[in-house]
Structure formats: C-alpha cells, structure tokens
Design a protein around this motif. Sequence first.
Motif, PDB file in Angstrom:
ATOM      1  N   LEU A   1      10.274  13.737   5.062  1.00 16.95           N
ATOM      2  CA  LEU A   1      10.744  14.468   3.881  1.00 16.95           C
ATOM      3  C   LEU A   1       9.740  15.477   3.364  1.00 16.95           C
ATOM      4  O   LEU A   1       9.922  16.044   2.281  1.00 16.95           O
ATOM      5  CB  LEU A   1      11.102  13.473   2.765  1.00 16.95           C
ATOM      6  N   ARG A   2       8.664  15.695   4.110  1.00 15.59           N
ATOM      7  CA  ARG A   2       7.687  16.705   3.700  1.00 15.59           C
ATOM      8  C   ARG A   2       8.262  18.101   3.910  1.00 15.59           C
ATOM      9  O   ARG A   2       8.868  18.378   4.934  1.00 15.59           O
ATOM     10  CB  ARG A   2       6.394  16.563   4.497  1.00 15.59           C
TER      11      ARG A   2
ATOM     12  N   SER B   1      -2.147   5.218   1.590  1.00 18.31           N
ATOM     13  CA  SER B   1      -0.801   5.688   1.885  1.00 18.31           C
ATOM     14  C   SER B   1      -0.606   7.072   1.305  1.00 18.31           C
ATOM     15  O   SER B   1      -1.260   7.438   0.311  1.00 18.31           O
ATOM     16  CB  SER B   1       0.230   4.722   1.277  1.00 18.31           C
ATOM     17  N   PRO B   2       0.274   7.888   1.895  1.00 23.11           N
ATOM     18  CA  PRO B   2       0.574   9.191   1.301  1.00 23.11           C
ATOM     19  C   PRO B   2       1.312   9.074  -0.030  1.00 23.11           C
ATOM     20  O   PRO B   2       1.436  10.057  -0.749  1.00 23.11           O
ATOM     21  CB  PRO B   2       1.452   9.864   2.367  1.00 23.11           C
TER      22      PRO B   2
ATOM     23  N   PRO C   1       1.583  13.712  -3.851  1.00 18.76           N
ATOM     24  CA  PRO C   1       2.136  12.358  -3.994  1.00 18.76           C
ATOM     25  C   PRO C   1       2.775  12.164  -5.363  1.00 18.76           C
ATOM     26  O   PRO C   1       2.343  12.758  -6.359  1.00 18.76           O
ATOM     27  CB  PRO C   1       0.909  11.447  -3.804  1.00 18.76           C
ATOM     28  N   LEU C   2       3.811  11.341  -5.416  1.00 19.42           N
ATOM     29  CA  LEU C   2       4.478  11.061  -6.680  1.00 19.42           C
ATOM     30  C   LEU C   2       3.526  10.388  -7.652  1.00 19.42           C
ATOM     31  O   LEU C   2       2.718   9.532  -7.265  1.00 19.42           O
ATOM     32  CB  LEU C   2       5.688  10.160  -6.448  1.00 19.42           C
TER      33      LEU C   2
ATOM     34  N   THR D   1       5.167   0.816   5.985  1.00 23.26           N
ATOM     35  CA  THR D   1       5.497   1.638   7.156  1.00 23.26           C
ATOM     36  C   THR D   1       6.711   2.511   6.884  1.00 23.26           C
ATOM     37  O   THR D   1       6.737   3.697   7.255  1.00 23.26           O
ATOM     38  CB  THR D   1       5.763   0.728   8.367  1.00 23.26           C
ATOM     39  N   VAL D   2       7.734   1.958   6.234  1.00 29.95           N
ATOM     40  CA  VAL D   2       8.932   2.732   5.908  1.00 29.95           C
ATOM     41  C   VAL D   2       8.582   3.887   4.980  1.00 29.95           C
ATOM     42  O   VAL D   2       9.052   5.023   5.153  1.00 29.95           O
ATOM     43  CB  VAL D   2       9.997   1.819   5.265  1.00 29.95           C
ATOM     44  N   ILE D   3       7.746   3.622   3.991  1.00 30.69           N
ATOM     45  CA  ILE D   3       7.335   4.676   3.060  1.00 30.69           C
ATOM     46  C   ILE D   3       6.615   5.797   3.798  1.00 30.69           C
ATOM     47  O   ILE D   3       6.872   6.991   3.571  1.00 30.69           O
ATOM     48  CB  ILE D   3       6.426   4.082   1.960  1.00 30.69           C
ATOM     49  N   GLU D   4       5.726   5.443   4.715  1.00 26.65           N
ATOM     50  CA  GLU D   4       4.970   6.460   5.446  1.00 26.65           C
ATOM     51  C   GLU D   4       5.880   7.287   6.345  1.00 26.65           C
ATOM     52  O   GLU D   4       5.712   8.508   6.465  1.00 26.65           O
ATOM     53  CB  GLU D   4       3.855   5.788   6.253  1.00 26.65           C
TER      54      GLU D   4
END
Length: 685
Positions: free
Chosen positions: A683-684, A634-635, A524-525, A674-677
Amino acid sequence: MSKSSKWRACPALGRDISTADCGEQRQSRLACPSDCSFNLFNPANYSRLLEIEDLLDKKTSERLRALTPDPDAFFESINHAVREGDVGLHAFFVWQFFFEKDRDGRTFGQRWEAEGFRNLKNDERVLWRGKMRSQIALLEVHRVQEDGRMEAVDLLSPQPTPMIFRDRSLASTVCRFSTILGWIYPLPHFWRLSGTGTTIPDIAQFTGPEIVREIVRHLGGPLEETEMRLWLAEHFVHFNKSLTATAHLRRRQMLSAMDAKWGKAVYELQAPFAQCRNRLDEAETIHPDDLSDSERDEGFAEARVCFNESSGTDQFVVSGKPVLGRILLGQSLWRLETFGAEKLAQLRRQFEGHLGSSIRFQGERLDDLAARLNSKEPHAEASLVPPRLLENPNQIAMTSSRLPVPPGGSPEEAWQKWVRETEKAFLDENVPALNHRTPREAARDEMLRPKLVQLLKERIRSCDEQNLRTGERRDLNWMLKELDLNELIFDPPPWRPPPPVQDAEDEETFDPNRPPAPPLPSEPLTFEDASERFQKSMDWFDTFAMAENELIASGSTLLEDASELTRELLSEEEFSVTLPLLAYTWFALVPKGYRAPELNFDAMERTFKANLRKMDTALRNGTEKQFESCMVESPQPNIILLLSGMIMESLTAAPKEFRPSIQAQPIIMTLLKTVIEELDTQLRP
C-alpha cells in the motif's frame, strides 16, 4: 382448585376430559384435531413442540450413552462424527437411533419401544414414534408460507405427492424449487425435517434425482428406491463429501476456462493534458464517467468509459451498451483498466488509435484473478466425483454494460426496464440447453419440454433468491402461463427478512469492480491515527462472519495465506482465536469497500520465518525490553503497539479451552506483524 382447572373440553371425544387424561392420551389414544389449543402438535403450539424436542433429544442421547457396551469406542465414534461437522454428528445419531440393528434385528428405538418408552411422557412418546419413521428424502419445495409452513414433494418417490412441513428456520431461507436431501419424519398434522440437510446445487442440466443417483452409483450404492434410501442413511457423510467435491471441481473447471484477468495499462502524455483530453472526447465510443474517491486520491482528475459498440449487442443484453473499459485521466499519466486480456488489448488498440503520438506506452499488468481464486479453491478428492457430473462445465464471460437512463427517470427504473425486456426476450432466444431452440418451441416439443421444465425451475428459484436478498417482488409466473407450464405455477414466497450474512463457505464472491485500496501515508501512522483506524475496523462488523464475507468480496487471500503460514504451528482452536485479530488488522489498513491488494505469499513466508527467528532469539536470550523492541521493529510501529494490547486482552478473554498456549502467543504476534509489513509494502504510494 377450581373445576375448570381440572377439566377441559375435548373435541376428539365430544365431551369434557380431565387435564391428566388429556396429557396422557392426546395424539396417542385420542385422534386430536389440529386446531385444538391443548394439542402439542397443533401448528400454533410449534414453539412448545421445539422445547419438548430439545428435552427428548437430551434424554435419548443420554440413554444411548448409558447403554453402550463399549464407552471408549462410542466416544471415539462421536469424536469422529464431530470432525465431520453438523452433518456428520446428526448422521451418526440418526443411524444409531433408527437404523443400526442388534443381533435380534431391532434398532435402539424399537428396543426402547418394547420397554414401553420408560421415562418418556406421552407427548415425548408421540414425537419419538414419529422420529422412528425417519427416512432420507429428496425434497423439492413448491410453496413457502408466512407461518413457517412449506409444501414439498419427495423426488425419490415414484409418485411424489405434496407434503406439508413446518420448519421456521428452513422456511426463512428456501425458495420455490429449492432441492434438499435430508431426513424427514411424520407428525400427526405435518412433517418435520430432521437435523441438517444438504442442498443439491445446479449441475449442468441434471435434475436433483439424477444428481443423487449418479453419485450413489459412483460410490457403489444401490439404485432401487428402498435400498438407496437405506444406503444414503448409512453413507450420508460420504455422499455429502462427493457432492461437495463435485461442486469444487466444477468450480475449478469454470475458473480455468474464464478470462478473468484484471488488466491495467499506463501511458505518459506527450502533449498538453487539455489537448489529449479533447482528442479523446472526439471518439463517439468514449463518454465521461465518475471518479471514485480512491481514484482522486491517486491523483486522477477525470474518468472516461469506453464502449465496445463494434462487437454488437449480446443476445441477452436487450438494452444498454457493452463496456470495453475505463480510462483514468491524470495530468501526466493516464491509466486504462478493464477485465480480460483480450479486452485490454482491444482497449489499447482503440485508445492508441485515438491519441496516436500524443501518448507513450509505459507498461501494463494483468492480474489473473481466476487463477488466484482457483489456487485457493479447497482440495477436492477427484475419486469421489462421478465423471458424468463434470460434463458441460459452466462457462462465464466477464462483461459489463451501461443502461441508458431516460430523461426524468432513475437508474432503478432503467434497471427494472432492462430486467423486464430481458425476461421477455428470453422466450424467443435460441438456448443451447434446449438444442438451440427457443423456450416457446421447446414448450411444444415433447422431447424438449422436460429440459425446459428443469431450466425454468432453476430460473424461478434464482428469481426468488434474488427477491430474498433485495426485498424485490419479481415473479415469473406470467412466463409459465405464456409457455403453458401450469404445473410449475405456485404462489411466490411471502416477503421475508433477508438472511443474515452467511457463515457458510462459498456464496460470497470476489467483486473485481471495486476501486483499489487507497495508499498509506508516506510516514508511519501516528498512534492516534492507528487507534481511529482500528475503531472503525471494529465498528464496521458485528461478527467475524461479516468481516470474513467482506474479505472474500474484496478478493483478499489473507485468511488462506495466514492458515498456510501457521499450518504446523497453531492448532485449529488457536488459529480460530487469531481470526478476528487478523480481520481487524486488515481493515485498519484496507478500508471496507475497496479491492484487496495482492499479497505476495512467498515474501510473506520469508518475512514470517525471519520474524519468528528474531522473536525466538529475543524470548530465549533477551529481556522484556528487547522483546518489545523486536515487536515494534516495523514500518508501522504504532499499529504494533496498539495491536499488542488488543492481543493480550483478546487472549485473556478467550474461554480457557480455546486460549492459546504460551508457546503459541509469540507465533500469533509474529503472524500479525508479518501481515502488517506485507500490507505496508503493498500500500505504499
């Protein structure tokens, strides 16, 4: 007070006149010349005229409201007009002011005139009398000049004659042969366009008047000139809806017929990298190509471009080689990329023919971009569309070619040479729209010449629009001279600053040749990385309109998907406040300039509903700590933490009337989460 301040020279009278008499008589009782510096309708006083027009509009609107016998019904009509946008609101007031008649057969303007235009000054009266002569016109622009003047003709007139218009805003964007349906009215020395007009698009080989009449006929309106103008004034919004629906349905036709599948095929090397590369480079149709930064980040070491020389040269590609696709070379995996299912199959056959047993096929993927775009195309009411205007749908073949750059030359010089050669070749090409005759032949054919005129008008307008966007100075008047189409020769528009990034719908299009979005780090960032990404995201765009156009160009469906997820949960105002936050979040994870990852709407919908249930439970039964824990589950927890502060700041800063309700704020947070997830999943690496 000095004498000079009370008197001024009057060219209309040939003697001095008092300032008071000048102000009360100019352009009403006095025929003032256009170059008099005291004449408000002198083109040099255009800015002052706009100020007077704003004051007049306020006075007339206030008078209309004050005189309405049923205020409730009046305001309901305005609210309905507002929902139709700028076009609807302007159409409402123009009809109320100048067309709707009372039982005595008089309009609002005529009743006011009978009262002597109470509360209006002389200049306002002159301006209002001009507006009282408003009519619908179909303007075809012929000349655009540097000072905001334009020359145009009204194509609805049986004998169109040139008219001079002044409109700075319109003159900054229109081109030769732009066609606009709207209201016009005369002033002492020029004409004005009133309110918002609607641009008539290219539809097959129909002319502007043919398009207008076909829509009017389909909607049940009259076709005789005077009656049709009146009908259009009353039903302008309905006409505009039909025109928009026609454009959308034609676009759907085009997308449905287009092979716009972005294809990838992956192969595993069964021999050493150097050996495979050497065998590939033996092929005459394959040449070295540049790698993008994102392709290097994916682990590819080199790239090749594969030319499709076996297909021959397209009739419109005078020079350059048609590209079949690209090949990305990694140490163990190679990837083929091209646009179109047929081209991918052909590329695979050629590639496998060159490499043989040195490679092993791993799999392929076809993303139907046309179907994606078609599914997101706005709903169009088919009953509004004239069937005749759906004939001969546009057909687009997705092709690309590489232009050879001569020794010592530049890509720009190669491009300009290609443009010149293509334009010259056009004169001798067999054109389907000209019954497969050449433009030279059509120019000498009495039956085909009108079709050629229409085709050249579209071509000139397209050239001018390209010049406006890029600053080029290309001109096709030489072509008109060769074809003896002198009636179409007008001076090209002057150089004008490129228009700002459009905020209207549909001009930006998806660019499939962008590199794919770079993958996110495996971890994660960090908070610092997330902060830096958000800062870049905000620095890239001065306005949301700019960010929206970048989303469209990248192929993103973010805004459509977000709208669908919250359709029954957020009002239009609440969703509009959310849009910049969505854009900043997107570009923090998907940098500007890359192709958008494909979002899985079904998965997003499931995630959104699950997150919403968790959020609701935390709000109802938990503590503030439990709510925060739910948010950062969240991831990318640091993005969520950073975004939470931005959300609260944005919502607090929003105007009170647009500030989301307490009930809406958790929904907005859940949407962003939800958009972030979903982006993290796509993008993984």
